[in-house]
Design a protein around this motif. Structure first.
Motif, PDB file in Angstrom:
ATOM      1  N   UNK A 349       0.826  -1.210   0.000  1.00  0.00           N
ATOM      2  CA  UNK A 349       0.000   0.000   0.000  1.00  0.00           C
ATOM      3  C   UNK A 349       0.859   1.258   0.000  1.00  0.00           C
ATOM      4  N   UNK A 350       2.129   1.129   0.381  1.00  0.00           N
ATOM      5  CA  UNK A 350       3.052   2.261   0.383  1.00  0.00           C
ATOM      6  C   UNK A 350       4.398   1.771  -0.157  1.00  0.00           C
ATOM      7  N   UNK A 351       4.938   2.468  -1.133  1.00  0.00           N
ATOM      8  CA  UNK A 351       6.238   2.124  -1.713  1.00  0.00           C
ATOM      9  C   UNK A 351       7.030   3.410  -1.888  1.00  0.00           C
ATOM     10  N   UNK A 352       8.321   3.409  -1.508  1.00  0.00           N
ATOM     11  CA  UNK A 352       9.154   4.589  -1.753  1.00  0.00           C
ATOM     12  C   UNK A 352      10.629   4.200  -1.754  1.00  0.00           C
ATOM     13  N   UNK A 353      11.423   4.997  -2.465  1.00  0.00           N
ATOM     14  CA  UNK A 353      12.869   4.844  -2.438  1.00  0.00           C
ATOM     15  C   UNK A 353      13.434   5.571  -1.222  1.00  0.00           C
ATOM     16  N   UNK A 354      14.569   5.093  -0.737  1.00  0.00           N
ATOM     17  CA  UNK A 354      15.245   5.754   0.378  1.00  0.00           C
ATOM     18  C   UNK A 354      15.864   7.068  -0.105  1.00  0.00           C
ATOM     19  N   UNK A 355      15.741   8.155   0.681  1.00  0.00           N
ATOM     20  CA  UNK A 355      16.303   9.437   0.236  1.00  0.00           C
ATOM     21  C   UNK A 355      17.824   9.493   0.306  1.00  0.00           C
ATOM     22  N   UNK A 356      18.440   8.630   1.129  1.00  0.00           N
ATOM     23  CA  UNK A 356      19.891   8.672   1.314  1.00  0.00           C
ATOM     24  C   UNK A 356      20.613   7.553   0.576  1.00  0.00           C
ATOM     25  N   UNK A 357      20.006   6.388   0.481  1.00  0.00           N
ATOM     26  CA  UNK A 357      20.623   5.233  -0.184  1.00  0.00           C
ATOM     27  C   UNK A 357      19.860   4.973  -1.480  1.00  0.00           C
ATOM     28  N   UNK A 358      20.449   5.345  -2.646  1.00  0.00           N
ATOM     29  CA  UNK A 358      19.702   5.327  -3.908  1.00  0.00           C
ATOM     30  C   UNK A 358      19.136   3.971  -4.302  1.00  0.00           C
ATOM     31  N   UNK A 359      19.761   2.872  -3.866  1.00  0.00           N
ATOM     32  CA  UNK A 359      19.302   1.553  -4.293  1.00  0.00           C
ATOM     33  C   UNK A 359      18.580   0.799  -3.177  1.00  0.00           C
ATOM     34  N   UNK A 360      18.054   1.527  -2.208  1.00  0.00           N
ATOM     35  CA  UNK A 360      17.251   0.912  -1.142  1.00  0.00           C
ATOM     36  C   UNK A 360      15.774   1.249  -1.375  1.00  0.00           C
ATOM     37  N   UNK A 361      14.942   0.202  -1.441  1.00  0.00           N
ATOM     38  CA  UNK A 361      13.512   0.360  -1.689  1.00  0.00           C
ATOM     39  C   UNK A 361      12.735  -0.089  -0.454  1.00  0.00           C
ATOM     40  N   UNK A 362      11.790   0.747  -0.016  1.00  0.00           N
ATOM     41  CA  UNK A 362      10.953   0.439   1.146  1.00  0.00           C
ATOM     42  C   UNK A 362       9.517   0.179   0.689  1.00  0.00           C
ATOM     43  N   UNK A 363       8.870  -0.795   1.318  1.00  0.00           N
ATOM     44  CA  UNK A 363       7.437  -0.955   1.074  1.00  0.00           C
ATOM     45  C   UNK A 363       6.744  -1.500   2.311  1.00  0.00           C
ATOM     46  N   UNK A 364       5.461  -1.191   2.383  1.00  0.00           N
ATOM     47  CA  UNK A 364       4.623  -1.620   3.497  1.00  0.00           C
ATOM     48  C   UNK A 364       3.363  -2.229   2.912  1.00  0.00           C
ATOM     49  N   UNK A 365       2.968  -3.399   3.432  1.00  0.00           N
ATOM     50  CA  UNK A 365       1.789  -4.079   2.895  1.00  0.00           C
ATOM     51  C   UNK A 365       0.537  -3.721   3.694  1.00  0.00           C
ATOM     52  N   UNK A 366      -0.587  -4.087   3.118  1.00  0.00           N
ATOM     53  CA  UNK A 366      -1.869  -3.820   3.772  1.00  0.00           C
ATOM     54  C   UNK A 366      -1.954  -4.502   5.144  1.00  0.00           C
ATOM     55  N   UNK A 367      -1.266  -5.637   5.285  1.00  0.00           N
ATOM     56  CA  UNK A 367      -1.291  -6.366   6.550  1.00  0.00           C
ATOM     57  C   UNK A 367      -0.179  -5.977   7.516  1.00  0.00           C
ATOM     58  N   UNK A 368       0.395  -4.793   7.350  1.00  0.00           N
ATOM     59  CA  UNK A 368       1.442  -4.258   8.236  1.00  0.00           C
ATOM     60  C   UNK A 368       2.714  -5.114   8.229  1.00  0.00           C
ATOM     61  N   UNK A 369       3.105  -5.579   7.062  1.00  0.00           N
ATOM     62  CA  UNK A 369       4.432  -6.183   6.907  1.00  0.00           C
ATOM     63  C   UNK A 369       5.318  -5.176   6.195  1.00  0.00           C
ATOM     64  N   UNK A 370       6.519  -4.968   6.733  1.00  0.00           N
ATOM     65  CA  UNK A 370       7.458  -4.006   6.161  1.00  0.00           C
ATOM     66  C   UNK A 370       8.607  -4.759   5.499  1.00  0.00           C
ATOM     67  N   UNK A 371       8.978  -4.329   4.272  1.00  0.00           N
ATOM     68  CA  UNK A 371      10.097  -4.939   3.555  1.00  0.00           C
ATOM     69  C   UNK A 371      11.047  -3.839   3.081  1.00  0.00           C
ATOM     70  N   UNK A 372      12.331  -4.078   3.262  1.00  0.00           N
ATOM     71  CA  UNK A 372      13.366  -3.162   2.792  1.00  0.00           C
ATOM     72  C   UNK A 372      14.319  -3.946   1.907  1.00  0.00           C
TER      73      UNK A 372
END
Length: 385
Positions: A349-372
């Motif tokens: 439900x939320x996806x964004x790139x890290x502002x400091x590390x160009x090749x780090x991708x963050x996402x959060x799922x509808x069920x509150x699981x976070x992946x980096x």
């Protein structure tokens, strides 16, 4: 050939946070995630699952307790040591992360808000309102101007056509003389699944921003480019099938969007003058997926395309995909593809790139699981026999 490989992945699958995630931002100083739900703002560490702060958005009636509230944007403000939240009901709320002061409403718009976007230097903030206007304010929330999104004028960079620049006099090659008989294209309205909300994206140097909005006269999307003083510079040409996504490449050369053609579905690129310049075709059927977001990473080397099924099977949730694309020698290459299946709680439900590390991708799922995801470049050598 340079490949993009996964170096490591952090996951937090047992987060138990209030409400349902609606939008997130990365706190650049600490690498922690700030996420807004319809109930609260929460800060947590995606590597350790530790929750640092949890601030109610319903206690002071900024959002209703029944969970019907909507947060349209959240932004980390490191210079102010604060996080800023905008709600659909029209409030702009500031919270100091270091002093943990109570939430402060720094402004309110009666017609409601559809978006909030900060300039890259965080000196300016642009708000889009329920009355189809743009409000520009300073970082201290002092109003600068309010303008209508939909303008009749092309903008200050109006084309000067003398001879060669005219459509009738351009060289048409194999198309022949008939191509010179230009007729105005029939404008098609925005696609049925378009949410009809405006999108704002800033250029990396903060000198310009672009707005995609539905034109009230034609019902089609147009992109307008504005300068830092909120003066209209240019308006895009008619692009039938243009979709709602908009993301300006940080290096400043191109604005990415998507377009649905009669026979394909493409990511298209637009110059600052509003003219199309290049595209690539998505590897799906023309009616298979809709694009939810386009996201350039901070050094402009990777474009993430977040998609979901347009027409899932009956009683099914849509499949979700995130693809990572790069360009070399004017050709686009698909480097990674993530597939999240069709389970509702696994959908990002939320996806964004890290502002400091160009090749780090963050996402959060509808069920509150976070992946980096941490990606890395590797070069594949092919040696001759």
């Amino acid at each position: 050939m340079r490949n993009l490989g996964l170096l490591q992945r952090f996951s937090c699958v047992d987060l138990s946070l209030p409400g349902s995630p609606q939008c997130l931002t990365i706190r650049s100083e600490t690498g922690t995630v700030l996420v807004a739900s319809e109930l609260a703002i929460t800060e947590f560490d995606p590597r350790t699952e530790e929750v640092y702060k949890e601030v109610s958005l319903t206690a002071d009636d900024y959002l209703p307790e029944d969970g019907s509230g909507v947060v349209v944007a959240i932004q980390d403000l490191p210079d102010q040591e604060s996080v800023c939240v905008a709600t659909a009901s029209g409030d702009v709320i500031l919270y100091n992360l270091n002093t943990s002061q109570v939430l402060e409403c720094v402004g309110s718009v009666e017609s409601g808000l559809t978006g909030m976007t900060w300039s890259p230097d965080q000196e300016l903030v642009t708000l889009t309102t329920g009355q189809e206007t743009i409000i520009m304010m300073t970082k201290d929330f002092e109003p600068i101007t309010e303008v209508a999104i939909n303008q009749d004028d092309f903008g200050e960079d109006k084309f000067i056509t003398v001879g060669w620049g005219k459509k009738e006099t351009q060289f048409h090659g194999s198309e022949g003389k008939q191509a010179a008989q230009w007729k105005a294209a029939e404008v098609q309205p925005a696609l049925p699944w378009d949410d009809r909300k405006p999108r704002i994206t800033w250029r990396g140097d903060g000198q310009f921003f672009a707005v995609s909005a539905v034109c009230p006269q034609t019902g089609a999307r147009k992109v307008r480019i504005w300068n830092r003083e909120c003066v209209l510079q240019a308006t895009s040409e008619v692009v039938n099938g243009l979709e709602q996504l908009l993301c300006w490449k940080p290096s400043g050369s191109l604005i990415a969007s998507t377009q649905r053609h009669p026979n394909k579905h493409s990511v298209v690129f637009m110059e600052k003058n509003g003219l199309l310049h290049g595209d690539f075709t998505l590897p799906f059927g023309k009616e298979q997926v809709k694009v939810k977001e386009l996201l350039w990473n901070s050094d402009s080397t990777v474009l993430a395309v977040w998609m979901e099924d347009l027409k899932p099977r009956e009683n099914d949730h849509p499949n979700t995909y995130i693809q990572l694309w790069t360009v070399g020698n004017y050709h686009w290459y698909l480097k990674q593809s993530l597939h999240f299946g069709n389970e509702a709680l696994r959908a990002p439900v939320c996806v964004c790139w890290d502002p400091e590390k160009p090749l780090r991708l963050h996402l959060l799922t509808r069920g509150w699981a976070s992946y980096t995801y941490d990606w890395g470049w590797s070069t594949q050598h092919i040696w001759g026999m």
